[in-house]
Scaffold this motif. Structure first.
Motif, PDB file in Angstrom:
ATOM      1  N   VAL A   1       6.865   5.223  -6.238  1.00 28.34           N
ATOM      2  CA  VAL A   1       6.662   6.303  -5.271  1.00 28.34           C
ATOM      3  C   VAL A   1       6.455   5.655  -3.905  1.00 28.34           C
ATOM      4  CG1 VAL A   1       5.220   8.234  -4.574  1.00 28.34           C
ATOM      5  CG2 VAL A   1       5.661   7.822  -6.988  1.00 28.34           C
ATOM      6  N   ARG A   2       7.354   5.977  -2.977  1.00 26.06           N
ATOM      7  CA  ARG A   2       7.302   5.399  -1.629  1.00 26.06           C
ATOM      8  C   ARG A   2       6.700   6.429  -0.682  1.00 26.06           C
ATOM      9  NH1 ARG A   2      11.416   3.149  -4.394  1.00 26.06           N
ATOM     10  NH2 ARG A   2      11.686   0.890  -4.156  1.00 26.06           N
ATOM     11  N   THR A   3       5.489   6.147  -0.214  1.00 29.41           N
ATOM     12  CA  THR A   3       4.755   7.116   0.598  1.00 29.41           C
ATOM     13  C   THR A   3       4.909   6.880   2.095  1.00 29.41           C
ATOM     14  OG1 THR A   3       2.743   5.753   0.538  1.00 29.41           O
ATOM     15  CG2 THR A   3       3.049   7.357  -1.226  1.00 29.41           C
TER      16      THR A   3
ATOM     17  N   PRO B   1       0.808  -1.227   0.000  1.00 28.32           N
ATOM     18  CA  PRO B   1       0.000   0.000   0.000  1.00 28.32           C
ATOM     19  C   PRO B   1       0.837   1.271   0.000  1.00 28.32           C
ATOM     20  CG  PRO B   1      -0.094  -1.084   2.140  1.00 28.32           C
ATOM     21  CD  PRO B   1       0.574  -2.041   1.206  1.00 28.32           C
ATOM     22  N   TYR B   2       2.095   1.165   0.409  1.00 30.22           N
ATOM     23  CA  TYR B   2       2.941   2.356   0.493  1.00 30.22           C
ATOM     24  C   TYR B   2       3.970   2.440  -0.635  1.00 30.22           C
ATOM     25  CZ  TYR B   2       0.911   2.218   5.136  1.00 30.22           C
ATOM     26  OH  TYR B   2       0.022   2.171   6.185  1.00 30.22           O
ATOM     27  N   GLU B   3       3.845   1.605  -1.649  1.00 32.06           N
ATOM     28  CA  GLU B   3       4.714   1.667  -2.814  1.00 32.06           C
ATOM     29  C   GLU B   3       3.846   1.680  -4.066  1.00 32.06           C
ATOM     30  OE1 GLU B   3       7.568  -1.452  -2.744  1.00 32.06           O
ATOM     31  OE2 GLU B   3       8.624  -0.692  -0.973  1.00 32.06           O
ATOM     32  N   VAL B   4       3.872   2.795  -4.768  1.00 36.17           N
ATOM     33  CA  VAL B   4       2.992   3.006  -5.914  1.00 36.17           C
ATOM     34  C   VAL B   4       3.829   2.935  -7.190  1.00 36.17           C
ATOM     35  CG1 VAL B   4       1.258   4.505  -6.961  1.00 36.17           C
ATOM     36  CG2 VAL B   4       1.619   4.534  -4.468  1.00 36.17           C
ATOM     37  N   PHE B   5       3.493   2.009  -8.073  1.00 39.96           N
ATOM     38  CA  PHE B   5       4.165   1.900  -9.362  1.00 39.96           C
ATOM     39  C   PHE B   5       3.574   2.948 -10.301  1.00 39.96           C
ATOM     40  CE2 PHE B   5       4.148   0.230 -13.730  1.00 39.96           C
ATOM     41  CZ  PHE B   5       5.502   0.025 -13.929  1.00 39.96           C
TER      42      PHE B   5
ATOM     43  N   ARG C   1       1.134  12.145   7.378  1.00 42.96           N
ATOM     44  CA  ARG C   1       1.738  10.813   7.312  1.00 42.96           C
ATOM     45  C   ARG C   1       1.388   9.946   8.517  1.00 42.96           C
ATOM     46  NH1 ARG C   1       6.306   8.643   9.546  1.00 42.96           N
ATOM     47  NH2 ARG C   1       7.245   6.885   8.419  1.00 42.96           N
ATOM     48  N   SER C   2       1.494  10.502   9.725  1.00 43.23           N
ATOM     49  CA  SER C   2       1.290   9.687  10.926  1.00 43.23           C
ATOM     50  C   SER C   2      -0.144   9.205  11.058  1.00 43.23           C
ATOM     51  CB  SER C   2       1.690  10.483  12.175  1.00 43.23           C
ATOM     52  OG  SER C   2       0.925  11.677  12.268  1.00 43.23           O
ATOM     53  N   SER C   3      -1.087   9.903  10.433  1.00 43.37           N
ATOM     54  CA  SER C   3      -2.490   9.495  10.508  1.00 43.37           C
ATOM     55  C   SER C   3      -2.960   8.812   9.230  1.00 43.37           C
ATOM     56  CB  SER C   3      -3.372  10.716  10.804  1.00 43.37           C
ATOM     57  OG  SER C   3      -3.156  11.711   9.829  1.00 43.37           O
ATOM     58  N   ASP C   4      -2.037   8.492   8.328  1.00 39.81           N
ATOM     59  CA  ASP C   4      -2.354   7.786   7.084  1.00 39.81           C
ATOM     60  C   ASP C   4      -3.303   8.589   6.204  1.00 39.81           C
ATOM     61  OD1 ASP C   4      -1.618   5.714   5.535  1.00 39.81           O
ATOM     62  OD2 ASP C   4      -2.754   4.155   6.572  1.00 39.81           O
ATOM     63  N   HIS C   5      -3.099   9.902   6.181  1.00 37.40           N
ATOM     64  CA  HIS C   5      -3.839  10.793   5.297  1.00 37.40           C
ATOM     65  C   HIS C   5      -2.816  11.438   4.354  1.00 37.40           C
ATOM     66  CE1 HIS C   5      -7.078  10.164   8.075  1.00 37.40           C
ATOM     67  NE2 HIS C   5      -7.878  11.055   7.480  1.00 37.40           N
ATOM     68  N   ARG C   6      -2.936  11.132   3.071  1.00 36.80           N
ATOM     69  CA  ARG C   6      -1.934  11.588   2.116  1.00 36.80           C
ATOM     70  C   ARG C   6      -2.577  12.376   0.986  1.00 36.80           C
ATOM     71  NH1 ARG C   6      -0.129   7.042   4.460  1.00 36.80           N
ATOM     72  NH2 ARG C   6       2.112   6.880   4.920  1.00 36.80           N
TER      73      ARG C   6
ATOM     74  N   THR D   1       7.753   7.337   3.572  1.00 32.74           N
ATOM     75  CA  THR D   1       8.940   8.096   3.930  1.00 32.74           C
ATOM     76  C   THR D   1       8.551   9.318   4.752  1.00 32.74           C
ATOM     77  OG1 THR D   1       8.840   9.423   1.919  1.00 32.74           O
ATOM     78  CG2 THR D   1      10.027   7.340   1.789  1.00 32.74           C
ATOM     79  N   ALA D   2       9.563  10.131   5.094  1.00 31.22           N
ATOM     80  CA  ALA D   2       9.300  11.352   5.850  1.00 31.22           C
ATOM     81  C   ALA D   2       8.581  12.395   5.007  1.00 31.22           C
ATOM     82  CB  ALA D   2      10.614  11.927   6.375  1.00 31.22           C
ATOM     83  N   THR D   3       8.561  12.209   3.705  1.00 34.13           N
ATOM     84  CA  THR D   3       7.842  13.114   2.799  1.00 34.13           C
ATOM     85  C   THR D   3       6.808  12.272   2.047  1.00 34.13           C
ATOM     86  OG1 THR D   3       9.598  12.778   1.175  1.00 34.13           O
ATOM     87  CG2 THR D   3       9.753  14.721   2.566  1.00 34.13           C
ATOM     88  N   PRO D   4       5.643  12.036   2.639  1.00 30.47           N
ATOM     89  CA  PRO D   4       4.717  11.018   2.130  1.00 30.47           C
ATOM     90  C   PRO D   4       3.866  11.454   0.947  1.00 30.47           C
ATOM     91  CG  PRO D   4       3.803  12.038   4.077  1.00 30.47           C
ATOM     92  CD  PRO D   4       5.153  12.661   3.879  1.00 30.47           C
ATOM     93  N   HIS D   5       3.751  12.745   0.693  1.00 31.84           N
ATOM     94  CA  HIS D   5       2.873  13.220  -0.363  1.00 31.84           C
ATOM     95  C   HIS D   5       3.661  13.332  -1.668  1.00 31.84           C
ATOM     96  CE1 HIS D   5       0.493  14.175   3.166  1.00 31.84           C
ATOM     97  NE2 HIS D   5       1.459  14.974   3.593  1.00 31.84           N
TER      98      HIS D   5
END
Length: 748
Positions: free
Chosen positions: A351-353, A332-336, A491-496, A355-359
């Motif tokens: 795209v790795r979401t 779910p956190y790696e987008v091709f 990021r911490s609340s899984d809202h991107r 990370t410290a920069t999730p958007h």
């Protein structure tokens, strides 16, 4: 006595016996030796016989050296005329201190101008009588022409006498002696032997290059053709004596086109060799050896040398395909998102979401394929259970995602702002639900959410216009503040957030710190140098890619380039997922009923809402609020493509404690006609657009000057609304200012 008599009886058989005096040559040689060695009798070689002795030594020495060179097949003069050795043929040596020379006939002729006479046979009919006669004559002369070719090749071989191997020249030179002796003593066998040798020579000539061409002469090696020229120049740079042998200092591989070929030049230990001298040696090879060569210097230690190897061919840059099939990563956190070029390889762009920069976001002009890329996070998120809100003020850019469970599309300004507010409050509530003192079971309610914003600058512009001219609001609206909070805390609340924009300018995101949370930046289509620098940094080299390929672009994910202190930007071909969007979304599990019916997240509590309102003034913009819609749009599965309807008034859900007061047209059911509200918003123009439309009677440059003078004179210029980069004004505002400006001019 018998044996002695037998020896003397065979003296007449010796070639020397035929000389006058019967062995007079032997006696003459003994006499010369005695005279040459007659020293000491006249003062230790310093008497009157000194000059005679030296002359005799020179003559005798030259005589014997000449005999040795003759027998050894070498040139009779001191300097060799070719690079031939005992067993190997060579090439001619030039007369200018080294180097090889080609025959004048072997030099390429200048290009001849194209003939204006047609050489092709005319179509149809028979060839002219003169041409037929020429053909017959040519066929009849084939034997003579062949004989002439053979004789010509034999003549060319004789002309190249100095390049023959020494063994062959020695054999030819000495052959007359045994042939003469054989004809004298054994004439018949010798005649047959000479005939056989002639036949062999004829067969060799017939089968050679001038005849049947069954064999070719040995091609000189690169060492033979190029080595002397390099040595002649290198010897001068190294200041070596003329008598130094090339084999001692220079080695040139026989075939310089072979893999791993090299040129090695040994350096004298006493040679100083500064930069100029080293550059001179490199220049020697560059100008005398074909191709590109790289010098490797070894100056330390006893063995000093320089070695040249061929410059490696640049690796062929891989070429991205024009179409990339989309695939799921299963994470779910790696987008091709497509395929990219890294070095000499084509790799998957991920795209790795987590990370410290999730958007992440994608930038590009209208029609560049930006909206196509935005389909990817929608499908990927839904496949992993995330809920997706799309802010689409264009109302048709992401139409393939509409009507599917778990995807809410907000098309009006009021609905987009409400969705923005609800997403931020949901994020803050999810953060609280994960806290230490959260209510039991609150964490289990949480679901990952994704906010997809298409055309961010347009949304900002329309939201500000709606605030200023639709709602008659005062001061700055809080929209960008919400955006900043989400970017920093999502990021911490899984809202991107996934953003589609024309440019990654700081003003679109509220500031540099907020924009830095966009971890992966993608650009598609043609981008100017300014937009490139805004996205990746001014020091980042521009990656050239084919803008004619649909969707082609570049991306960076905060990795540093391996060869510099800047972002590692790679060429990208995004996946073309558009035709599969509807089918892939239809296969996803259904979303919770509250989401599809247009309700707010169930984990939003009164306490969280109160705190969010104190932090970011959000309550009045939520569904049912003073500035909010009656409810968020509901999803109608199976409805028409692109249909996302508003939920009926009976099913609307408002924020707790919100007093409903709408300021726009209200339908019979009590809901705001949001499309009519957007249509009623006044058109806005930038200063340049106003000049082009004739609202201001000047050119853009003149209008800018008058704007500045107006402010200096105290004639207020309208504040306008901005999309973060450009300020826009209504026609009414500009005409009001124009009247006041002209009035001030008339007074002065």
């Amino acid at each position: 006595m018998y044996e002695q008599a037998a020896v003397w009886d065979h003296l007449p058989d010796l070639p020397g016996y035929a000389l006058p005096g019967g062995g007079g040559l032997l006696g003459a040689l003994l006499l010369v030796a005695w005279v040459a060695n007659d020293r000491g009798k006249t003062g230790g070689g310093t008497g009157p016989n000194k000059e005679l002795n030296e002359a005799i030594e020179r003559v005798v020495g030259g005589f014997f050296r000449g005999i040795g060179r003759y027998v050894a097949g070498r040139d009779l003069r001191g300097e060799p005329r070719s690079t031939a050795t005992w067993w190997r043929s060579g090439v001619a040596v030039s007369d200018d201190d080294g180097g090889t020379v080609a025959d004048v006939g072997s030099l390429p002729p200048p290009s001849a101008p194209a003939s204006s006479v047609p050489l092709a046979k005319p179509a149809g009919g028979r060839a002219p009588r003169t041409l037929r006669a020429a053909r017959v004559l040519r066929v009849a002369l084939v034997p003579l022409r062949g004989a002439w070719s053979v004789l010509s090749s034999m003549g060319a071989a004789l002309a190249a006498w100095s390049r023959w191997p020494h063994a062959a020249r020695s054999l030819v030179r000495l052959a007359p002696l045994p042939a003469a002796w054989g004809l004298w003593r054994h004439p018949e066998p010798t005649q047959w032997a000479l005939i056989g040798a002639g036949v062999v020579v004829l067969l060799v000539a017939l089968t050679g290059p001038g005849g049947l061409a069954w064999w070719e002469p040995r091609t000189p090696t690169d060492d033979e053709t190029l080595g002397p020229a390099v040595w002649a120049a290198a010897r001068q740079v190294l200041r070596l004596e003329d008598g130094e042998r090339r084999e001692k200092w220079l080695r040139v591989d026989p075939d310089l086109s072979a893999e791993g070929a090299r040129i090695v030049l040994r350096l004298p230990v006493a040679w100083m060799g500064g930069k100029e001298s080293m550059a001179a040696l490199e220049h020697v090879v560059d100008t005398r050896i074909p191709g590109e060569w790289v010098a490797h210097w070894e100056r330390a230690g006893v063995n000093q040398y320089v070695q040249w190897t061929r410059k490696p061919k640049p690796a062929e840059k891989p070429k991205l395909p024009e179409f990339v099939e989309w695939k799921s990563t299963g994470n779910p956190y790696e987008v091709f998102v497509g395929q990219a070029i890294e070095g000499d390889s084509i790799v998957d762009a991920i795209v790795r979401t987590q990370t410290a920069t999730p958007h992440w976001g994608v930038a590009g002009d209208t029609g560049s394929g930006k909206s196509t890329v935005l389909y990817i996070p929608i499908v990927h998120g839904r496949q992993h259970g995330a809920l997706v809100d799309i802010l689409d003020t264009k109302q048709n850019s992401l139409i393939e995602a509409e009507g599917h469970s778990g995807v809410r599309v907000h098309k009006t300004v009021r609905s987009c702002v409400a969705a923005f507010a609800e997403f931020m409050v949901s994020m803050m509530a999810a953060e609280s639900a994960q806290g230490k003192y959260a209510a039991p079971g609150a964490r289990d309610q949480l679901i990952a959410r994704i906010l997809v914003i298409d055309e961010l600058p347009t949304l900002i512009k329309m939201a500000y216009t709606w605030w200023r001219h639709g709602l008659k609001g005062k001061g700055a609206p809080p929209f960008l503040e919400w955006f900043s909070i989400i970017l920093l805390q999502g990021r911490s609340s899984d809202h991107r957030i996934v953003v589609g924009t024309q440019q990654f300018a700081n003003t679109f995101f509220g500031g540099t710190m907020e924009r830095a949370q966009i971890g992966t930046k993608i650009i598609v289509g043609m981008q100017d140098r300014v937009s490139w620098g805004v996205a990746f940094g001014q020091s980042t080299p521009v990656v050239q890619y084919d803008t004619d390929v649909k969707g082609r672009g570049a991306f960076a994910d905060k990795r540093q380039a391996p060869d510099g202190d800047y972002l590692y930007v790679r060429e990208l071909q995004p996946s073309y997922i558009t035709p599969r969007v509807a089918a892939l979304l239809a296969q996803c599990p259904p979303a919770p009923a509250w989401f599809d019916s247009g309700e707010m997240a169930p984990w939003i509590t009164d306490d969280v809402l109160r705190e969010a309102d104190l932090t970011a003034a959000v309550r009045r913009f939520l569904p049912g609020g003073e500035y909010g819609p009656a409810s968020l749009p509901a999803v109608t599965p199976g409805g028409g493509v692109g249909v996302g309807t508003l939920s009926p008034s009976s099913a609307r859900v408002t924020a707790p404690g919100v007093t409903v007061r709408v300021t726009a047209d209200v339908t019979a059911a009590g809901t705001v006609d949001e499309e009519a509200e957007d249509a009623a918003l006044p058109s806005t123009y930038s200063l340049a657009e106003a000049c082009e439309a004739g609202i201001l009677p000047w050119k853009h440059g003149t209008a800018r000057q008058y704007k500045k003078r107006s402010e200096e004179r105290g004639v207020d210029f309208p504040e306008g609304v901005t999309d973060g980069r450009t300020t826009y004004y209504t026609e009414e505002e500009l005409k009001d200012w124009l009247a006041r400006w002209q009035a001030s001019n008339s007074r002065t």
